[in-house]
Design an enzyme around this catalytic site. Structure first.
Site, short mmCIF file in Angstrom:
data_model
loop_
_atom_site.label_atom_id
_atom_site.label_comp_id
_atom_site.label_asym_id
_atom_site.label_seq_id
_atom_site.Cartn_x
_atom_site.Cartn_y
_atom_site.Cartn_z
CB ALA A 76 58.25 -41.97 5.63
CE1 TYR A 143 49.00 -36.61 8.53
CE2 TYR A 143 46.70 -36.08 8.10
CZ TYR A 143 47.91 -36.60 7.67
OH TYR A 143 48.02 -37.12 6.42
CG ASN A 172 38.72 -39.39 3.04
OD1 ASN A 172 38.71 -38.16 2.92
ND2 ASN A 172 38.52 -39.99 4.17
CG HIS A 189 41.90 -44.95 7.30
ND1 HIS A 189 43.21 -45.35 7.25
CD2 HIS A 189 41.90 -43.63 7.55
CE1 HIS A 189 43.99 -44.28 7.45
NE2 HIS A 189 43.21 -43.23 7.64
CB ALA A 282 37.66 -34.87 18.72
#
Ligand code: UDP
Length: 328
Positions: A76, A143, A172, A189, A282
């Site tokens: 989560a 992040y 990814n 995405h 960015a």
């Protein structure tokens, strides 16, 4: 060995596939999810869903003890780089503080095995390719920073509380199973966006820059099928008692550029996909490729679906079968 496993974020994209694989292997899976982004319909049958907030230590303690949980897979989190720059407080709260609350509950209940969803974003702008686990971590956005902060806390908790963890640094994730796929609102995405354009759900794909120092000027990423990613979690569960580890998870090789992803999606879908050239986004490094040698040699992990065509086909099939995603 069959285990009773609690999956935080098990109603999300990767969490739903991890839960599906756990159930398939005969483990007992309990999903703990606030459903603030996850989907009730993404929780596979055979798994139990507890709707709860990670900040709610009492509820988490009850979930751990009532289900006699032996290990936690902590997935989560918030995971959008751009949003994290705009709202760092949200990321520190949901990714770092809430994670520490989970550890409080686990330690109080004596649950000392954890598999953690970390990210390639902990490396920041990489020094070299492919990236190894021992390379410098220097996140360039909140992040990556908040994921790394939690990973570092795990190291200290291991010493003091004998917590055992595996931290999996995803590159990814993409693709789908028959049951579970990627459905975010808004979607950011690349692969789902490209497939939405193929399905006529959006007019075009904006390509974020073609002036990078890469083979065709667009960014190169290491796409890994979500089932291959999920399998790594299950392998990691099995080695926690031997000690804590950090593993990269990608397919390595040359990766795929944004243009290559779009070309492959055109071939897979036989649809027209319009593009617009846009500005750089960015915080996007030009190239992110994993070395996953460590998990290959230590756990025998191997990706079974490295081919981008196979990855995109699985996502396309899921999207065709779920035109409105997990609409409930
Ligand atoms: N990208 C793009 N257009 C989009 C979404 C993504 O050109 O609409 C690019 C993005 O700049 C990156 C790559 O596709 O180079 C993968 O982006 P994604 O957001 O899927 O994953 P990330 O690499 O950020 O984790």
């Amino acid at each position: 060995m069959r285990m009773r496993v609690l999956v935080t974020g098990g109603a999300g994209y990767i969490g739903s596939v991890v839960t599906e694989e756990l159930v398939k292997d005969g483990h007992e899976a309990v999903v703990y999810d606030s459903l603030y982004k996850g989907h009730r319909a993404a929780v596979v049958s055979g798994a139990k869903l507890i709707e709860g907030d990670l900040m709610d230590v009492e509820r988490m303690r009850a979930a751990l003890s009532e289900n006699r949980i032996e290990a936690v897979i902590h997935m989560a989190a918030d995971s959008l780089v751009g949003e994290s720059v705009e709202k760092p407080a949200k990321y520190y709260r949901n990714n770092t503080v809430a994670g520490l609350r989970l550890l409080d509950a686990m330690i109080a209940e004596g649950v000392l095995r954890l598999v953690f969803s970390s990210t390639a974003a902990v490396y920041g702008e990489p020094e070299k390719q492919p990236i190894e686990e021992s390379d410098t971590t220097n996140p360039t956005n909140p992040y990556g920073e908040t994921k790394l902060a939690f990973e570092r806390a795990l190291g200290w908790y291991e010493r003091a509380y004998t917590l055992r963890y595996a931290s999996l640094r995803y590159f990814n994730a993409a693709g789908a199973t028959k049951l579970c796929g990627e459905w975010h609102d808004p979607e950011t995405h690349l692969i789902p966006i490209v497939l939405q354009a193929a399905a006529g759900r959006r007019a075009h794909v904006e390509v974020y820059g073609d002036d990078y120092l890469t083979r065709d000027g667009t960014c190169v990423r290491d796409y890994i099928h979500v089932v291959d990613l999920a399998r790594a979690h299950i392998l990691a569960l099995g080695i926690l008692d031997k000690g804590s580890r950090i593993y990269n998870l990608g397919c390595g090789g040359e990766g795929y550029s944004v243009n290559e992803v779009i070309e492959t999606a055109r071939a897979v879908t036989s649809r027209d996909i319009q593009i617009r050239m846009g500005a750089r986004r960015a915080g996007d490094p030009a190239v992110l490729i994993a070395s996953s040698d460590r998990i290959k040699s230590e756990l025998g992990w191997q990706p079974a679906m490295q081919d981008l065509k196979v990855i995109i086909e699985s996502a396309w099939h899921w999207m065709q079968g779920h035109p409105d995603g997990y609409k409930e």
